[in-house]
Design an enzyme around this catalytic site. Structure first.
Site, PDB file in Angstrom:
ATOM      1  N   LYS A 224      45.928  49.470  93.675  1.00 41.31           N
ATOM      2  CA  LYS A 224      47.279  48.911  93.600  1.00 41.31           C
ATOM      3  C   LYS A 224      47.947  48.839  94.969  1.00 41.31           C
ATOM      4  O   LYS A 224      47.502  49.416  95.955  1.00 41.31           O
ATOM      5  CB  LYS A 224      48.115  49.689  92.587  1.00 41.31           C
ATOM      6  CG  LYS A 224      47.673  49.351  91.157  1.00 41.31           C
ATOM      7  CD  LYS A 224      48.612  49.833  90.092  1.00 41.31           C
ATOM      8  CE  LYS A 224      48.180  49.271  88.739  1.00 41.31           C
ATOM      9  NZ  LYS A 224      48.962  49.840  87.623  1.00 41.31           N
ATOM     10  N   ARG A 258      42.136  54.722  84.644  1.00 38.91           N
ATOM     11  CA  ARG A 258      41.844  53.293  84.487  1.00 38.91           C
ATOM     12  C   ARG A 258      41.491  52.735  85.862  1.00 38.91           C
ATOM     13  O   ARG A 258      42.336  52.715  86.760  1.00 38.91           O
ATOM     14  CB  ARG A 258      43.064  52.593  83.890  1.00 38.91           C
ATOM     15  CG  ARG A 258      42.862  51.139  83.504  1.00 38.91           C
ATOM     16  CD  ARG A 258      44.105  50.607  82.811  1.00 38.91           C
ATOM     17  NE  ARG A 258      43.930  49.210  82.425  1.00 38.91           N
ATOM     18  CZ  ARG A 258      44.201  48.176  83.205  1.00 38.91           C
ATOM     19  NH1 ARG A 258      44.667  48.379  84.445  1.00 38.91           N
ATOM     20  NH2 ARG A 258      44.014  46.939  82.786  1.00 38.91           N
TER      21      ARG A 258
END
Length: 283
Positions: A224, A258
């Site tokens: 991210k 995840r």
């Protein structure tokens, strides 16, 4: 891991870390958009992730990256249902459907999905709770400010950790009061969903505040932008930041991860688990 093994894991007091492999069947997801639009390519990637150690495959047909536009129910269904069916023909691995739409979730469960991953925490589609109860399946409840189109415009908190914990507990209590079993609820503080770069670091450093709420906690830090902006690194070059984020979260009680890079994340967590659970030497 199959659904029976996941159910045992959810009821266990000694949960081992689980790796959730990301499969975005979209043209515009932030790091792998367009790579797996072809259904056969998507299925092959899922099988590769399983071979590399994924415990769960999380399939999404609508990008939720910052400033993304929603897609129609029909388009989302056309992207994910065939992929779920084809994966299910090959393996009994747990499949999670990443959607905020109850119709998509229902048809995905009919096709073989076992978990519903709702980034809106049951707030976008008021029929989603009925779908969760119909299939008696685990539900991932995530914290987000606004929606993907607006969440990163100007995120701001007066006291971020209590605000997120209060929101997650509120959504968990809503699920419980609506008939969802406690062991089927999983919480996700929503890294990158309406958070600044510093907010994300604060969340990871305080992950124990979420794990103390009494539910399994999932972290989705993989590749991210808070990692990329800090390291000035491209989306495909953020593995170190992802691994460190996961290990710090694991040390603070997080048990579900995840990720895009399955093998590296799995290996790192195996070693971290060994270290954190080793016996002290007598001196």
């Amino acid at each position: 891991m199959n659904i029976s093994e996941l159910n045992d894991w959810l009821l266990s007091e000694h949960q081992q870390p689980l790796i959730i492999g990301i499969l975005n069947v979209t043209p515009d997801s932030f790091t792998d958009g367009g790579k797996f639009l072809d259904h056969n390519t998507a299925v092959n990637h899922a099988m590769d992730m399983i071979d590399n150690g994924a415990d769960i495959i999380d399939i999404g047909g609508e990008s939720t990256r910052p400033f993304s536009d929603p897609v129609s129910e029909e388009e989302e269904l056309s992207r994910v249902i065939s992929v779920i069916q084809k994966i299910r023909e090959k393996t009994d691995i747990v499949i999670s459907i990443d959607t905020t739409k109850s119709v998509v979730a229902e048809k995905a469960c009919d096709a073989g999905a076992n978990i519903i991953n709702d980034i809106s925490a049951l707030s976008f589609d008021h029929h989603m709770i009925d779908t969760v109860n119909k299939y008696d399946c685990p539900i991932i409840l995530m914290h987000m400010v606004g929606n993907p189109k607006t969440m990163q415009k100007s995120p701001s908190y007066s006291n971020i950790i209590p605000q997120i914990t209060d929101h997650l507990l509120s959504r968990a209590n809503f699920a419980l009061s609506s008939g969802v079993k406690k062991h089927n609820i999983i919480l996700d503080p929503g890294i990158g969903f309406g958070k600044t770069v510093d907010d994300n670091f604060t969340i990871i450093n305080n992950m124990d505040k979420f794990t103390k709420l009494g539910y399994p906690v999932l972290i989705g830090a993989s590749r991210k932008s808070f990692i990329g902006k800090t390291l000035n690194a491209h989306e495909d070059d953020r593995i170190e930041g992802t691994i460190v984020s996961n290990i710090i979260a694991f040390d603070r009680g997080c048990k579900m991860f995840r990720v895009h890079d399955i093998k590296q994340a799995k290996r790192a967590l195996i070693i971290a688990n060994k270290i954190l659970n080793s016996n002290a030497l007598n001196t």
